[in-house]
Design a protein around this motif. Structure first.
Motif, short mmCIF file in Angstrom:
data_model
loop_
_atom_site.label_atom_id
_atom_site.label_comp_id
_atom_site.label_asym_id
_atom_site.label_seq_id
_atom_site.Cartn_x
_atom_site.Cartn_y
_atom_site.Cartn_z
N VAL A 106 0.81 -1.21 0.00
CA VAL A 106 0.00 0.00 0.00
C VAL A 106 0.86 1.27 0.00
N ILE A 107 2.08 1.20 0.46
CA ILE A 107 2.97 2.36 0.48
C ILE A 107 3.26 2.86 -0.94
N ASP A 111 -3.69 2.36 -5.64
CA ASP A 111 -4.88 1.79 -5.02
C ASP A 111 -4.84 0.27 -5.15
N ILE A 112 -5.62 -0.39 -4.32
CA ILE A 112 -5.74 -1.84 -4.34
C ILE A 112 -7.22 -2.16 -4.44
N LEU A 113 -7.59 -2.81 -5.54
CA LEU A 113 -8.99 -3.16 -5.76
C LEU A 113 -9.20 -4.63 -5.39
N GLU A 114 -10.17 -4.88 -4.55
CA GLU A 114 -10.49 -6.25 -4.12
C GLU A 114 -11.66 -6.77 -4.93
N VAL A 131 -3.47 -4.52 -7.85
CA VAL A 131 -2.63 -3.49 -7.22
C VAL A 131 -2.15 -2.55 -8.31
N ASN A 132 -2.57 -1.29 -8.25
CA ASN A 132 -2.19 -0.30 -9.25
C ASN A 132 -1.16 0.66 -8.68
N PHE A 163 4.99 1.62 -13.28
CA PHE A 163 3.68 1.16 -13.69
C PHE A 163 3.35 1.54 -15.13
N ASP A 164 3.70 2.75 -15.55
CA ASP A 164 3.36 3.17 -16.91
C ASP A 164 4.01 2.29 -17.97
#
Length: 190
Positions: A106-107, A111-114, A131-132, A163-164
């Protein structure tokens, strides 16, 4: 006369330079690398372990110890790691560990989508995490029958997370992971 000739040739040279210019030079727009991946084809995988699943045919699987697996994507420089554990009345601890592992990112994550997964016919219940952001992993999951079997999975790239730049590969592999999780079948009691 010499002055007139030099002046005339200078004027002609200037006119030629002005006329020969075709127009403004415009810079080319920035381009992005286009990464196209083949449409995923899935094949069933089973061995002596108490579960089976479908995986991408382009991936290479290697069995680790205790029914764990490494599923390698050489072209994308990524690996999905699967871990199997037997449930011995410790389902709360296994669930807590799986969630803790996800939320340690999370650091760095945006965002983290469940996304819960429930399949009562196959007795498979779980959670898929997208995990984005620049986290070390872009996707994780756990699947269980709540009584005997517990499988976790996570994907890691062999590069510093940006990420990009890895987004197309990350999206492709997250879809494979979700398919893998949703096709888990328990093959026997252990």
């Amino acid at each position: 006369m010499l002055k007139k000739t030099i002046g005339l040739s200078l004027i002609c040279s200037m006119l030629l330079l002005i006329i020969s210019c075709k127009g403004d030079v415009l810079p080319k727009p920035a381009s992005q690398l286009r990464l196209d991946y083949p449409v995923a084809q899935y094949a069933s995988f089973s061995n002596h372990c108490p579960f089976e699943f479908e995986m991408n045919e382009d991936a290479v699987i290697k069995e680790d110890k205790n029914c764990g697996f490494s599923i390698h994507y050489p072209k994308m420089k990524a690996t999905i790691y699967l871990t199997y554990k037997t449930v011995n009345g410790n389902i709360d601890l296994l669930l807590r560990d799986a969630q803790k592992l996800t939320y340690e990112h999370v650091i760095k994550a945006d965002d983290i989508l469940e996304q819960p997964y429930i399949n009562p016919d196959k007795k498979v219940y779980g959670m898929f995490y997208r995990v984005n952001g620049n986290a070390a992993t872009n996707g994780q999951f756990y699947a269980t029958d709540s009584i005997r079997h517990f499988v976790t999975g996570s994907v890691y790239f062999y590069a510093k997370p940006k990420f990009d730049s890895i987004m197309p590969a990350a999206s492709y592999i997250k879809n494979d992971m979700q398919h893998l999780m949703e096709t888990i079948k328990w093959t026997r009691d252990r």
